[in-house]
Each structure stands twice: as structure tokens, then as C-alpha cells.
Design an enzyme around this catalytic site. Sequence first.
Site, PDB file in Angstrom:
ATOM      1  CG  HIS A 138      39.696  50.885  30.343  1.00  0.00           C
ATOM      2  ND1 HIS A 138      38.662  51.385  31.095  1.00  0.00           N
ATOM      3  CD2 HIS A 138      39.592  49.534  30.431  1.00  0.00           C
ATOM      4  CE1 HIS A 138      37.966  50.386  31.613  1.00  0.00           C
ATOM      5  NE2 HIS A 138      38.515  49.253  31.233  1.00  0.00           N
ATOM      6  CG  HIS A 167      39.636  43.854  29.908  1.00  0.00           C
ATOM      7  ND1 HIS A 167      39.534  45.230  29.912  1.00  0.00           N
ATOM      8  CD2 HIS A 167      39.287  43.465  31.171  1.00  0.00           C
ATOM      9  CE1 HIS A 167      39.132  45.642  31.098  1.00  0.00           C
ATOM     10  NE2 HIS A 167      38.981  44.594  31.884  1.00  0.00           N
ATOM     11  CD  GLU A 226      39.911  42.340  35.745  1.00  0.00           C
ATOM     12  OE1 GLU A 226      40.036  42.940  36.822  1.00  0.00           O
ATOM     13  OE2 GLU A 226      39.589  42.906  34.674  1.00  0.00           O
ATOM     14  CE  LYS A 277      32.448  43.156  40.006  1.00  0.00           C
ATOM     15  NZ  LYS A 277      32.684  43.191  38.585  1.00  0.00           N
ATOM     16  CG  HIS A 309      40.312  48.323  35.205  1.00  0.00           C
ATOM     17  ND1 HIS A 309      40.966  47.599  36.174  1.00  0.00           N
ATOM     18  CD2 HIS A 309      39.393  47.474  34.672  1.00  0.00           C
ATOM     19  CE1 HIS A 309      40.448  46.384  36.236  1.00  0.00           C
ATOM     20  NE2 HIS A 309      39.496  46.279  35.343  1.00  0.00           N
ATOM     21  CE  LYS A 340      31.334  49.346  37.147  1.00  0.00           C
ATOM     22  NZ  LYS A 340      32.752  49.746  37.205  1.00  0.00           N
ATOM     23  CG  ASN A 395      37.219  50.561  37.538  1.00  0.00           C
ATOM     24  OD1 ASN A 395      37.046  49.674  36.719  1.00  0.00           O
ATOM     25  ND2 ASN A 395      36.245  51.297  38.013  1.00  0.00           N
ATOM     26  NE  ARG A 409      30.845  47.754  40.375  1.00  0.00           N
ATOM     27  CZ  ARG A 409      29.851  47.063  39.848  1.00  0.00           C
ATOM     28  NH1 ARG A 409      28.623  47.243  40.282  1.00  0.00           N
ATOM     29  NH2 ARG A 409      30.079  46.187  38.886  1.00  0.00           N
ATOM     30  NE  ARG A 454      10.217  52.192  28.201  1.00  0.00           N
ATOM     31  CZ  ARG A 454       9.055  52.181  27.551  1.00  0.00           C
ATOM     32  NH1 ARG A 454       8.156  51.262  27.845  1.00  0.00           N
ATOM     33  NH2 ARG A 454       8.792  53.079  26.641  1.00  0.00           N
ATOM     34  CD  GLU A 514      33.010  52.604  39.367  1.00  0.00           C
ATOM     35  OE1 GLU A 514      32.847  51.442  38.982  1.00  0.00           O
ATOM     36  OE2 GLU A 514      33.768  53.407  38.833  1.00  0.00           O
TER      37      GLU A 514
HETATM   38  P1  NAD Z   1      36.186  37.435  25.842  1.00  0.00           P
HETATM   39  O1  NAD Z   1      34.774  37.486  26.201  1.00  0.00           O
HETATM   40  O2  NAD Z   1      36.613  38.066  24.576  1.00  0.00           O
HETATM   41  O3  NAD Z   1      36.655  35.923  25.868  1.00  0.00           O
HETATM   42  C1  NAD Z   1      37.983  35.609  25.577  1.00  0.00           C
HETATM   43  C2  NAD Z   1      38.110  34.584  24.432  1.00  0.00           C
HETATM   44  O4  NAD Z   1      37.907  33.289  24.970  1.00  0.00           O
HETATM   45  C3  NAD Z   1      37.108  34.740  23.323  1.00  0.00           C
HETATM   46  O5  NAD Z   1      37.723  34.437  22.098  1.00  0.00           O
HETATM   47  C4  NAD Z   1      36.056  33.701  23.660  1.00  0.00           C
HETATM   48  O6  NAD Z   1      35.325  33.282  22.545  1.00  0.00           O
HETATM   49  C5  NAD Z   1      36.906  32.604  24.200  1.00  0.00           C
HETATM   50  N1  NAD Z   1      36.271  31.693  25.134  1.00  0.00           N
HETATM   51  C6  NAD Z   1      35.369  31.993  26.080  1.00  0.00           C
HETATM   52  N2  NAD Z   1      35.151  30.937  26.863  1.00  0.00           N
HETATM   53  C7  NAD Z   1      35.892  29.930  26.375  1.00  0.00           C
HETATM   54  C8  NAD Z   1      36.096  28.589  26.769  1.00  0.00           C
HETATM   55  N3  NAD Z   1      35.530  28.088  27.855  1.00  0.00           N
HETATM   56  N4  NAD Z   1      36.937  27.828  26.027  1.00  0.00           N
HETATM   57  C9  NAD Z   1      37.576  28.355  24.937  1.00  0.00           C
HETATM   58  N5  NAD Z   1      37.449  29.617  24.536  1.00  0.00           N
HETATM   59  C10 NAD Z   1      36.619  30.401  25.266  1.00  0.00           C
HETATM   60  O7  NAD Z   1      37.095  38.106  26.992  1.00  0.00           O
HETATM   61  P2  NAD Z   1      37.030  38.089  28.589  1.00  0.00           P
HETATM   62  O8  NAD Z   1      38.424  38.226  29.029  1.00  0.00           O
HETATM   63  O9  NAD Z   1      36.205  36.988  29.098  1.00  0.00           O
HETATM   64  O10 NAD Z   1      36.236  39.436  28.922  1.00  0.00           O
HETATM   65  C11 NAD Z   1      36.764  40.690  28.597  1.00  0.00           C
HETATM   66  C12 NAD Z   1      35.627  41.674  28.539  1.00  0.00           C
HETATM   67  O11 NAD Z   1      35.008  41.779  29.813  1.00  0.00           O
HETATM   68  C13 NAD Z   1      36.078  43.078  28.146  1.00  0.00           C
HETATM   69  O12 NAD Z   1      35.198  43.579  27.180  1.00  0.00           O
HETATM   70  C14 NAD Z   1      35.937  43.864  29.443  1.00  0.00           C
HETATM   71  O13 NAD Z   1      35.645  45.209  29.229  1.00  0.00           O
HETATM   72  C15 NAD Z   1      34.800  43.147  30.113  1.00  0.00           C
HETATM   73  N6  NAD Z   1      34.797  43.291  31.570  1.00  0.00           N
HETATM   74  C16 NAD Z   1      33.634  43.655  32.150  1.00  0.00           C
HETATM   75  C17 NAD Z   1      33.555  43.768  33.513  1.00  0.00           C
HETATM   76  C18 NAD Z   1      32.246  44.079  34.166  1.00  0.00           C
HETATM   77  O14 NAD Z   1      32.218  44.325  35.366  1.00  0.00           O
HETATM   78  N7  NAD Z   1      31.149  44.032  33.445  1.00  0.00           N
HETATM   79  C19 NAD Z   1      34.674  43.493  34.317  1.00  0.00           C
HETATM   80  C20 NAD Z   1      35.859  43.108  33.683  1.00  0.00           C
HETATM   81  C21 NAD Z   1      35.901  43.007  32.303  1.00  0.00           C
HETATM   82  N1  GLY Z   2      35.157  45.430  36.996  1.00  0.00           N
HETATM   83  C1  GLY Z   2      34.903  46.586  37.759  1.00  0.00           C
HETATM   84  C2  GLY Z   2      33.548  46.636  38.344  1.00  0.00           C
HETATM   85  O1  GLY Z   2      32.759  45.745  38.181  1.00  0.00           O
HETATM   86  O2  GLY Z   2      33.219  47.578  38.993  1.00  0.00           O
END
Ligand code: NAD
Ligand code: GLY
Length: 366
Positions: free
Chosen positions: A257, A270, A190, A232, A253, A148, A250, A246, A126, A242
Site C-alpha cells: 500500500h 495493486h 494474491e 479465503k 500489503h 471488504k 494482508n 483475517r 442503508r 478482521e
Molecule cells: P482493476 O479493477 O483496476 O482491474 C484491472 C484492469 O483490468 C482494469 O483496467 C479493468 O478495466 C480491466 N479488466 C477487468 N476485467 C477485465 C477483463 N476480463 N478483460 C480485460 N480487461 C479487464 O484491478 P484489480 O486488480 O481487479 O483490483 C484491484 C483493486 O482491488 C484494488 O483497488 C484493491 O485495493 C482491491 N482489492 C480489494 C480486496 C478486498 O478484499 N475487497 C482485496 C484485494 C484487492
Molecule cells: N484482501 C484482504 C482481505 O480481504 O481481508
Amino acid sequence: MPLSVPPERVEIQLGERSYPIWIGGDLLGDPSNYLALAAAATALIVTNTTVAPLYAATLRTALSGRFREVHVLELPDGEAHKDWKTLNLIFDALLSHGSDRKTVLFALGGGVVGDMTGFAAASYMRGVPFVQVPTTLLAQVDSSVGGKTAINHPLGKNMIGAFYQPQLVLCDLATLTTLPPRELSAGLAEVIKYGPIYDMQFLAWVEAHIDALVAREPAALAYAVKRSCEIKAAVVGQDERETGLRAILNFGHTFGHAIESGLGYGEWLHGEAVGCGMVMAAHLSERLGGIDAAFVQRLTTLIRRAGLPVVAPAFAAERYLELMRIDKKSEAGEIRFVVLDKPGSAIMRGAPDAMVREVLAQCCAA
Ligand code: NAD
Ligand code: GLY
């Protein structure tokens, strides 16, 4: 690779859930960065098969004086693995190592690792503490901040998750030196987002420094990460869960998406889908009267200069509408879009299907 950028601190103000975001060169290997964490016997570093060989040993060594046991779990890499099966690997590791309620999880990687580790931390016993150590630009400027957490469902992106804040975020800019160029561009989507929705001065700064950002100049990256985190933090500080404001984060997005899930997770990154989605959302904003054609063009040019796609995949309009109805912002089946009501300001609202179809006809590949 050492990177001499002095560390800077941005605070996210959420009462008892407040935490610092540190931004600088070579942070993750410095044990002093972890001293403020509450005492615990064990830590689990959650990372993936790509990032582990690059940074897991450095983080593990930095943590070894602080925790009696430090375990490393390597998940399979990629958006296609942001699912129940992979999430379960984290619970398997926690249970098999006898982890307790004080065990600290460290998310070492991009947004996929960060979102899954955060969700595991929110639900294991939890709730256990966790730290974000984002290693992609996208994760440093967005996903590691704000709490998130989620996994994908085959029918919709990030559909299962929780709001759960980390104890600390460490944006080590040196990790960006190993990032593939396509991933750097995805992160720039972003960064670009924050200008049109919140800060026109920042948009102008990004336009003036886009080549330096693409070339990974440390000072430019440091400022882009810091300003993005400040914006942010300001937004999340006012609306953590949100209920209103917030949602502006998006921008792009809803369309993005739909592109991601329509093509199959991982086909477009993404950030690529968000970049193209912002072009589509800008066209919709123009049709709704918030911005003019010149501003749409200005944004499209910047997104293209960042190395991002600006022409959307050619699904049928019906398919886009179906995919967009599954978005978390939809209410009673009505799609709600984040649009610009003027440059530097965004709102969430519905739009007539006919208008959305016009935007799709304008933005999709023939
Ligand atoms: P990812 O986590 O898939 O990373 C991208 C690629 O880069 C992967 O292959 C990873 O292994 C590689 N990588 C990571 N760091 C590296 C480094 N330093 N050197 C070499 N390779 C490296 O993708 P991302 O773009 O980081 O994240 C996308 C995800 O984030 C999506 O799932 C999206 O939904 C999520 N997201 C979440 C929020 C939130 O608020 N929680 C906001 C935006 C996006
Ligand atoms: N990436 C959108 C949020 O964190 O709200």
C-alpha cells in the site's frame, strides 16, 4: 470465448450472511445462475468503460428475464477513480432510475468496480443486495470474496468503506481470456500469497504450475481460483471483521500500500505492489527469525516467475515509514506488519524502525 470447465461451488459460512462462490467457464451469461436471488423489480450493473463492451450485454441479457428493468452504469476505469466522485455516480444512477430497497447491484469488473459497488450497496438506502461478478484474476481469488468494500483517500488506500457481504459471487473463468498479461500477473500475486501464510502444499502446487497459470491453462486457473477462494472463505469464516486472523490476508500489503500511494494510485497495479511487498515482508520475517534466507529466495523466485516486480521503488526510508503509518493495521502510530512466523503461517506484529530501514535498504532500487 467458451471455456469448458465444469462449475464448482465454494461456500462462505457466515451464518445468515453465508453465500456461494461459483467457479467455472461461461457462468455470467447463464440465467439459471441468478435464480436463487430474491425477487426484485430492478437491477443495476455497475461496470467500467473497459469491461462493459466485453461482458455487459451478456450479463444484461441473462438478467432480463429476472428483472423488469436492467440498467448498466459505466464508470471510468482505473484505481485513480476509486474515489468519492466516482462512487457518487453509482448513487446518481440508483436515484435517477428510482431504485428501491430491493434493487440488486451487480459488480461486473475487477476489484476497483467490486469494492466501489459493494460500498454503494452497503450505503444506498442503508443497504441493498449485491452480486459480485469478478472479471480479473485478482478479483476472483481475493477482492470479490469476504465483503471488504472501500474507496481510497488521497492520504491512504481503502481508508473509507464497510464490511458488507454479497449475495453471490460468480467467477467466470472465460472472462480471464481477455485480461491483459500484466493484470494476470497482478492476480497471481494474491494467489501466491495464500501459500506462505496458510497452505504450504498449495505453495508447492503454485510453484509446479506457475508456467501453466501464466499461460492461462483453464484447468490450472480453475484450481488456483478454487483453492484461493477456499482458503479465503476459511479465514473470513473465522474472522469476518478482521479482529485477528483475517489480517494474515494482508501479507505484503503494508509495504505494498505504501508503494501504491507513494507512487500515486494506478502507477503500479495493486497486485504488483503486493507482489513486491511480499518480498519485503519475507525479508522482514527472516530478520524477525520466522523463516530462513532460502525461503525468502524461494518466494522471491516464484514472484519473479509470475511476472511481478521484486525490487521496490526508491523512496526515502522516512517516506515509506510515513506512508506505512497510515495503514489500517497501525495502532497508536505503531506500524504492524503481517510476517511469517514459519513457512505456511503468519502473524501480525510490530518491528523496530531500524530493522524496517534495513529491509528497505535491501529491497529498494538504488
Ligand atoms: P482493476 O479493477 O483496476 O482491474 C484491472 C484492469 O483490468 C482494469 O483496467 C479493468 O478495466 C480491466 N479488466 C477487468 N476485467 C477485465 C477483463 N476480463 N478483460 C480485460 N480487461 C479487464 O484491478 P484489480 O486488480 O481487479 O483490483 C484491484 C483493486 O482491488 C484494488 O483497488 C484493491 O485495493 C482491491 N482489492 C480489494 C480486496 C478486498 O478484499 N475487497 C482485496 C484485494 C484487492
Ligand atoms: N484482501 C484482504 C482481505 O480481504 O481481508
